[in-house]
Design a protein around this motif. Structure first.
Motif, PDB file in Angstrom:
ATOM      1  N   ASN A 222       0.751  -1.235   0.049  1.00 14.71           N
ATOM      2  CA  ASN A 222       0.000   0.049  -0.064  1.00 14.71           C
ATOM      3  C   ASN A 222       0.834   1.480  -0.124  1.00 14.71           C
ATOM      4  N   LEU A 225       2.185   2.754  -3.393  1.00 17.30           N
ATOM      5  CA  LEU A 225       1.598   3.063  -4.247  1.00 17.30           C
ATOM      6  C   LEU A 225       1.164   4.798  -4.004  1.00 17.30           C
ATOM      7  N   THR A 226       1.684   5.245  -2.669  1.00 21.34           N
ATOM      8  CA  THR A 226       1.686   6.802  -2.577  1.00 21.34           C
ATOM      9  C   THR A 226       2.910   7.277  -3.101  1.00 21.34           C
ATOM     10  N   GLU A 227       2.806   8.815  -3.570  1.00 18.66           N
ATOM     11  CA  GLU A 227       3.740   9.509  -3.934  1.00 18.66           C
ATOM     12  C   GLU A 227       4.886   9.605  -2.782  1.00 18.66           C
ATOM     13  N   GLY A 230       6.501   5.830  -3.045  1.00 18.39           N
ATOM     14  CA  GLY A 230       6.532   5.066  -4.503  1.00 18.39           C
ATOM     15  C   GLY A 230       8.028   5.480  -5.076  1.00 18.39           C
ATOM     16  N   ASP A 234       5.018   5.317  -8.122  1.00 24.98           N
ATOM     17  CA  ASP A 234       3.751   5.263  -7.830  1.00 24.98           C
ATOM     18  C   ASP A 234       2.627   5.348  -8.903  1.00 24.98           C
ATOM     19  N   GLY A 235       2.888   5.945  -9.845  1.00 20.12           N
ATOM     20  CA  GLY A 235       1.900   5.946 -11.015  1.00 20.12           C
ATOM     21  C   GLY A 235       1.818   4.786 -11.680  1.00 20.12           C
ATOM     22  N   ARG A 238       0.399   2.054  -9.166  1.00 22.48           N
ATOM     23  CA  ARG A 238      -1.279   2.477  -9.124  1.00 22.48           C
ATOM     24  C   ARG A 238      -1.941   1.725 -10.303  1.00 22.48           C
ATOM     25  N   HIS A 239      -1.485   2.059 -11.668  1.00 25.24           N
ATOM     26  CA  HIS A 239      -1.864   1.242 -12.735  1.00 25.24           C
ATOM     27  C   HIS A 239      -2.111   0.212 -12.612  1.00 25.24           C
ATOM     28  N   ARG A 240      -1.201  -0.916 -11.895  1.00 27.72           N
ATOM     29  CA  ARG A 240      -0.905  -2.159 -11.867  1.00 27.72           C
ATOM     30  C   ARG A 240      -1.570  -2.768 -10.405  1.00 27.72           C
ATOM     31  N   ARG A 241      -2.320  -1.957 -10.018  1.00 25.78           N
ATOM     32  CA  ARG A 241      -2.549  -2.352  -8.469  1.00 25.78           C
ATOM     33  C   ARG A 241      -3.448  -3.680  -8.464  1.00 25.78           C
ATOM     34  N   ASN A 242      -4.161  -3.899  -9.386  1.00 27.53           N
ATOM     35  CA  ASN A 242      -4.833  -5.085  -9.259  1.00 27.53           C
ATOM     36  C   ASN A 242      -3.983  -6.317  -9.435  1.00 27.53           C
TER      37      ASN A 242
END
Length: 535
Positions: A222, A225-227, A230, A234-235, A238-242
């Motif tokens: 988690n 995923l933050t700036e 990350g 992080d960008g 977040r795009h691949r968080r799944n």
């Protein structure tokens, strides 16, 4: 049974610079014990060849256009699983450490060294080397293996790929000229590919192309995923968080076992934890500290780097210098920190021991001897030292970040009543809160009944790979489903949640709730001052 090629740049005891080495030894062994067919692939560093004993040649890797034939060796004395070595003398037969020269500077040719390593590993994974073995899954670890998922993605018939981030801050970022040198596809050079701030990133390649991404604790998954944490990625994360999973590391509970550890003075277990003090007395005598059981001995075992909270450590030494405590510190890194720690030892040799460097046996002895382990990390993807300390009844005081937050339960009135106290936590980079947590730990230390409860809670936890290995096996199935564009398989046992619950509760058959009757508590910012001792 699944065939797994586990690609890594280090593995204990053959070669190790940090936690990746321990991870790369214990997870493959656990997978093999669970029935999987595991091969670990490493570079044949000079130091590794000196440590691994006899080898035999399996064949050659060739055909990727930028290097001559590479010998593939097998370490024949390694028992837990198969260990294969890529023998490239020009790149790995040299003095120094895996990533740095004898002076501590990064090897200038690291992109070529690990780029060719990735190329050769990909040829093995694709079955292009004439071996009667091909993996179904390739498990890659950290930036040194980051190109492999991308190289595999260029082939329609290939194994699935998993990429594990052990520390996002170390990214393998290099100049754009490396693209041509390694003959990488030109269409990779984009913001959606491996381009990163005008250069290329091996770490980003792993994140972009792997079928599944994992990291070594749910909290760290988690945080990245933050700036803030990350590290500029992080960008894309977040795009691949799944496709991102966080799985807490296990430890080798045979190697790290206070009941059988031959590196320590006195063996002990949950029911004989009182004998732990014999190790403390022996450690004090050997290293010139004042002897006695009444002073808490605070340990610190880590790289001496900002990430590990060395500024917090030095501040704690000053804050508690007037108190009746002792310190035992093992680590190396920042030269200025090393010098300051040596100065502390020279000025306070009766209460401060410092060893600059790393010694595996000494690490075992220190953890077995210390009463408290301090880990004030700025961030910590998982951390293994706090798991070792829990196993050894050494109560951890840690910053509440990453895997530290996932594995240590703070001790306070309520958690004591529930029997789930295993250590002390404080907000990261909060020096005042760290001081308070240490004072709280020292307060509990003075009451052996409650201290024993906290120790036993940590020692009773499942810290090995029993549950975690199932999580990785499920991760491999998810990666295969992603590669085939199939629906992800269900994880019926929900082992990750079960493990988290086990790590936040004490087995009722192994421990009991503290009897807090007869106590008065005065609470001051989570510090408990004991007014009456029921004993």
């Amino acid at each position: 049974m699944k065939k797994i090629l586990f690609v890594t740049s280090e593995m204990f005891p053959l070669i190790k610079t940090g936690g990746l080495g321990d991870f790369s030894a214990s997870l493959p062994a656990a997978l093999a014990a669970a029935g999987d067919d595991v091969v670990v692939l490493l570079p044949a560093y000079r130091a590794l060849l000196e440590n691994c004993g006899p080898t035999r040649e399996l064949g050659c890797v060739t055909g990727f256009g930028i290097y001559h034939d590479i010998r593939l060796l097998e370490a024949t004395d390694y028992q837990h699983h198969r260990v294969w070595l890529l023998d490239i003398p020009e790149l790995f037969d040299r003095d120094g450490k895996p990533y740095t020269d004898p002076s501590g500077r990064d090897w200038q040719d690291n992109p070529r060294r690990f780029g060719i390593f990735c190329r050769a590993a990909t040829e093995i994974a694709l079955g292009h080397t004439g071996l009667d073995w091909q993996p179904e899954v390739v498990h890659c670890n950290d930036w040194q293996t980051g190109l492999i998922p991308g190289l595999l993605s260029l082939h329609s018939e290939r194994p699935a790929s998993v990429f594990t981030i052990h520390n996002l801050a170390y990214q393998g970022n290099f100049s754009p000229e490396v693209m041509n040198e390694l003959l990488l596809p030109t269409d990779w050079w984009s913001i959606d590919g491996i381009e990163f701030h005008g250069g290329l990133s091996f770490m980003k390649a792993g994140i972009v192309f792997a079928d599944r991404i994992s990291t070594v604790s749910p909290s760290y998954a988690n945080e990245i995923l933050t700036e803030e944490q990350g590290c500029g990625m992080d960008g894309i994360l977040r795009h691949r968080r799944n496709e991102l999973s966080g799985i807490v590391n296990g430890i080798d509970t045979l190697l790290w076992n206070p009941e059988t550890d031959d590196a320590i003075t006195a063996n002990y277990g949950v029911d004989t934890v009182v004998d732990k003090s014999l190790n403390k007395l022996a450690f004090q005598r050997e290293h010139g500290l004042n002897t006695g059981k009444s002073k808490p001995l605070i340990g610190f075992v880590s790289r001496l780097a900002h990430q590990k909270g060395t500024d917090m450590l030095l501040t704690a030494l000053k804050e508690f210098s007037h108190l009746d405590v002792q310190w035992a510190i093992l680590g190396s890194g920042d030269v200025s920190v090393e010098c300051e720690l040596r100065n502390w030892q020279q000025r306070h040799s009766e209460n401060v021991f410092c060893y600059v460097g790393y010694d595996e046996s000494l690490a075992h002895q220190l953890i077995a001897s210390a009463d408290i382990l301090l880990m004030p990390s700025v961030y910590e993807p998982c951390g293994l030292t706090q798991l070792y300390s829990l196993r050894y009844g050494t109560v951890p005081v840690v910053s509440a970040t990453g895997g530290l937050a996932d594995t240590v339960n703070d001790s306070n009135r309520e958690s004591l009543k529930l029997g789930i106290s295993s250590g002390f936590t404080f907000p990261r980079q909060d020096k005042a809160a760290m001081f308070q947590a240490l004072r709280s730990a020292m307060g509990y230390f003075r009451n052996k009944k409650l201290w024993r409860q906290i120790q036993r809670c940590g020692m009773n936890q499942e810290l090995g790979w029993t549950d975690t290995v199932g999580e990785y096996q499920h991760l491999y199935c998810l990666a295969e489903a992603k590669m085939r564009n199939e629906a992800p398989p269900l994880h019926a046992a929900d082992q990750g949640r079960a493990k988290a619950e086990r790590r936040t509760a004490t087995n009722s058959e192994k421990g009991s709730l503290a009897d807090l009757s007869g106590w008065d508590f005065i609470s001051s910012n989570e510090a408990l001052i004991f007014i009456q001792d029921p004993a």
